[in-house]
Design a protein around this motif. Structure first.
Motif, PDB file in Angstrom:
ATOM      1  N   ASP A   1       0.856  -1.184   0.000  1.00 44.87           N
ATOM      2  CA  ASP A   1       0.000   0.000   0.000  1.00 44.87           C
ATOM      3  C   ASP A   1       0.899   1.242   0.000  1.00 44.87           C
ATOM      4  O   ASP A   1       1.375   1.711   1.035  1.00 44.87           O
ATOM      5  CB  ASP A   1      -0.894  -0.013   1.248  1.00 44.87           C
ATOM      6  CG  ASP A   1      -1.943   1.087   1.205  1.00 44.87           C
ATOM      7  OD1 ASP A   1      -1.754   2.053   0.444  1.00 44.87           O
ATOM      8  OD2 ASP A   1      -2.947   0.973   1.938  1.00 44.87           O
TER       9      ASP A   1
ATOM     10  N   GLU B   1       0.368   4.441  -0.718  1.00 50.04           N
ATOM     11  CA  GLU B   1      -0.159   5.647  -0.070  1.00 50.04           C
ATOM     12  C   GLU B   1       0.028   5.581   1.443  1.00 50.04           C
ATOM     13  O   GLU B   1       0.439   6.564   2.077  1.00 50.04           O
ATOM     14  CB  GLU B   1      -1.643   5.807  -0.416  1.00 50.04           C
ATOM     15  CG  GLU B   1      -2.260   7.108   0.080  1.00 50.04           C
ATOM     16  CD  GLU B   1      -1.618   8.331  -0.559  1.00 50.04           C
ATOM     17  OE1 GLU B   1      -1.579   9.380   0.111  1.00 50.04           O
ATOM     18  OE2 GLU B   1      -1.160   8.228  -1.714  1.00 50.04           O
ATOM     19  N   LYS B   2      -0.272   4.419   2.000  1.00 47.30           N
ATOM     20  CA  LYS B   2      -0.111   4.251   3.441  1.00 47.30           C
ATOM     21  C   LYS B   2       1.363   4.342   3.837  1.00 47.30           C
ATOM     22  O   LYS B   2       1.713   4.898   4.883  1.00 47.30           O
ATOM     23  CB  LYS B   2      -0.687   2.896   3.865  1.00 47.30           C
ATOM     24  CG  LYS B   2      -0.686   2.673   5.367  1.00 47.30           C
ATOM     25  CD  LYS B   2      -1.375   1.361   5.717  1.00 47.30           C
ATOM     26  CE  LYS B   2      -1.397   1.134   7.227  1.00 47.30           C
ATOM     27  NZ  LYS B   2      -2.066  -0.143   7.584  1.00 47.30           N
TER      28      LYS B   2
ATOM     29  N   ILE C   1       3.656   6.091   2.296  1.00 46.85           N
ATOM     30  CA  ILE C   1       4.085   7.489   2.195  1.00 46.85           C
ATOM     31  C   ILE C   1       3.640   8.296   3.415  1.00 46.85           C
ATOM     32  O   ILE C   1       4.384   9.120   3.940  1.00 46.85           O
ATOM     33  CB  ILE C   1       3.525   8.115   0.899  1.00 46.85           C
ATOM     34  CG1 ILE C   1       4.255   7.520  -0.315  1.00 46.85           C
ATOM     35  CG2 ILE C   1       3.673   9.637   0.914  1.00 46.85           C
ATOM     36  CD1 ILE C   1       3.678   7.973  -1.642  1.00 46.85           C
ATOM     37  N   THR C   2       2.402   8.046   3.871  1.00 46.20           N
ATOM     38  CA  THR C   2       1.859   8.811   5.007  1.00 46.20           C
ATOM     39  C   THR C   2       2.335   8.305   6.359  1.00 46.20           C
ATOM     40  O   THR C   2       1.981   8.874   7.389  1.00 46.20           O
ATOM     41  CB  THR C   2       0.313   8.770   4.968  1.00 46.20           C
ATOM     42  OG1 THR C   2      -0.115   7.392   5.034  1.00 46.20           O
ATOM     43  CG2 THR C   2      -0.215   9.424   3.707  1.00 46.20           C
TER      44      THR C   2
ATOM     45  N   TYR D   1       8.634   2.295  -7.109  1.00 45.38           N
ATOM     46  CA  TYR D   1       7.383   3.047  -7.084  1.00 45.38           C
ATOM     47  C   TYR D   1       7.662   4.533  -7.324  1.00 45.38           C
ATOM     48  O   TYR D   1       8.239   5.214  -6.461  1.00 45.38           O
ATOM     49  CB  TYR D   1       6.683   2.884  -5.729  1.00 45.38           C
ATOM     50  CG  TYR D   1       6.332   1.447  -5.405  1.00 45.38           C
ATOM     51  CD1 TYR D   1       5.215   0.839  -5.985  1.00 45.38           C
ATOM     52  CD2 TYR D   1       7.108   0.713  -4.504  1.00 45.38           C
ATOM     53  CE1 TYR D   1       4.890  -0.475  -5.673  1.00 45.38           C
ATOM     54  CE2 TYR D   1       6.798  -0.593  -4.194  1.00 45.38           C
ATOM     55  CZ  TYR D   1       5.692  -1.192  -4.793  1.00 45.38           C
ATOM     56  OH  TYR D   1       5.371  -2.492  -4.490  1.00 45.38           O
TER      57      TYR D   1
ATOM     58  N   GLU E   1       5.749   7.001  -7.113  1.00 41.42           N
ATOM     59  CA  GLU E   1       5.104   7.858  -6.127  1.00 41.42           C
ATOM     60  C   GLU E   1       6.010   8.117  -4.935  1.00 41.42           C
ATOM     61  O   GLU E   1       6.058   9.230  -4.391  1.00 41.42           O
ATOM     62  CB  GLU E   1       3.793   7.225  -5.632  1.00 41.42           C
ATOM     63  CG  GLU E   1       2.766   7.010  -6.739  1.00 41.42           C
ATOM     64  CD  GLU E   1       2.837   5.579  -7.293  1.00 41.42           C
ATOM     65  OE1 GLU E   1       3.975   5.038  -7.395  1.00 41.42           O
ATOM     66  OE2 GLU E   1       1.775   5.014  -7.602  1.00 41.42           O
TER      67      GLU E   1
ATOM     68  N   GLU F   1       7.614  11.671  -3.688  1.00 42.67           N
ATOM     69  CA  GLU F   1       7.426  12.177  -2.327  1.00 42.67           C
ATOM     70  C   GLU F   1       8.758  12.541  -1.687  1.00 42.67           C
ATOM     71  O   GLU F   1       8.873  13.553  -0.990  1.00 42.67           O
ATOM     72  CB  GLU F   1       6.694  11.135  -1.489  1.00 42.67           C
ATOM     73  CG  GLU F   1       6.374  11.587  -0.075  1.00 42.67           C
ATOM     74  CD  GLU F   1       5.373  12.726  -0.016  1.00 42.67           C
ATOM     75  OE1 GLU F   1       5.311  13.409   1.023  1.00 42.67           O
ATOM     76  OE2 GLU F   1       4.657  12.937  -1.026  1.00 42.67           O
TER      77      GLU F   1
END
Length: 264
Positions: A2, A4-5, A7-8, A35, A37, A41
């Protein structure tokens, strides 16, 4: 995975700060290759730190690696394809940059507060100066009025209360030479809303009234002394209560004061 998870989670910020282990650094470097993304970031975090440093020290042309080297001396800042060394020193350098920016912001805020306080004091001084000027002007006007009323050419006519208001009284100070009359209306009650006092020059035989003007803004006038023109050969003065704007002829039922000019 995951992304997004991930990254956050905050791990990328620790990676940029250099606080992770060698194994974790390599893991993130591999994820960044896999990735886009994550790579994006990482670059965004580095750009944010760089922008913060630029604001803290304007005029210095920073790159991210140069920034970290400038802060930490000989400490090397690795890109994502290299192993990271001296993580603790790197973290301190980044933290120092942030603290510097915070300190500068605090100094700026203090300076703005000081400017605001100075502006308030300056406004208070201006207001005080205006009050003093108004007081001086008022005293000067009062002195001029007293000098006028004490002129040897002034005739003083007392105006007594009439049936509608027996306790009312006024005085007329008439300077025939200057064709001016000063009405001291301190003894008149405040007129009701929508009404105004009107002053009349009177010829007695036959009774002929001529309006001399209105006692405007009666409630707002502190000393209740009003200057009016009087080119008439007056034998008496009267004050009546009239509708706002005045009347062409006096309402004798609302005659508040009346006084006859003494004959010499």
């Amino acid at each position: 995975m995951d992304v997004e998870k991930y990254i956050t989670s905050g791990i990328l910020e620790l990676y940029i700060a250099g606080t992770l282990s060698e194994k974790e650094n390599l893991e993130i470097a591999n994820y960044a290759k896999e990735y886009p993304e994550i790579q994006k970031e990482i670059e965004a975090i580095e750009a944010a730190v760089l922008e913060l440093s630029r604001k803290a020290s304007p005029g210095y042309n920073y790159s991210f690696k140069a920034l970290m080297n400038r802060i930490n001396g000989d400490v090397k800042v690795l890109d994502i394809n290299e192993k990271r060394s001296s993580p603790f020193l790197s973290y301190i350098g980044w933290a120092a940059s942030i603290l510097l920016a915070v300190g500068l912001f605090w100094m700026y805020q203090q300076n703005q507060d000081l400017k605001s306080d100075i502006e308030i004091v300056e406004k208070q001084n201006i207001d005080l100066e205006q009050q003093i000027a108004d007081t001086d002007s008022s005293l000067e006007q009062t002195q001029d009025l007293l000098n006028t009323l004490r002129d040897k050419n002034i005739s003083v006519i007392s105006l007594g209360g009439q049936a509608v208001s027996p306790t009312s009284y006024a005085k007329a100070y008439w300077n025939k030479e200057n064709q001016k009359v000063f009405i001291d209306a301190k003894g008149l009650p405040e007129p009701p809303e929508g009404f105004v006092y009107q002053v009349w020059s009177l010829k007695l035989s036959p009774l002929t009234p001529t309006s001399m003007g209105l006692l405007e803004d009666f409630a707002m006038d502190e000393n209740k002394v009003f200057a009016l023109n009087n080119p008439n050969e007056s034998e008496a003065f009267g004050i009546t209560l009239e509708p706002a704007g005045g009347s062409e002829s006096p309402n004798l039922e609302q005659l508040y004061t009346l006084g006859v000019v003494a004959t010499s």
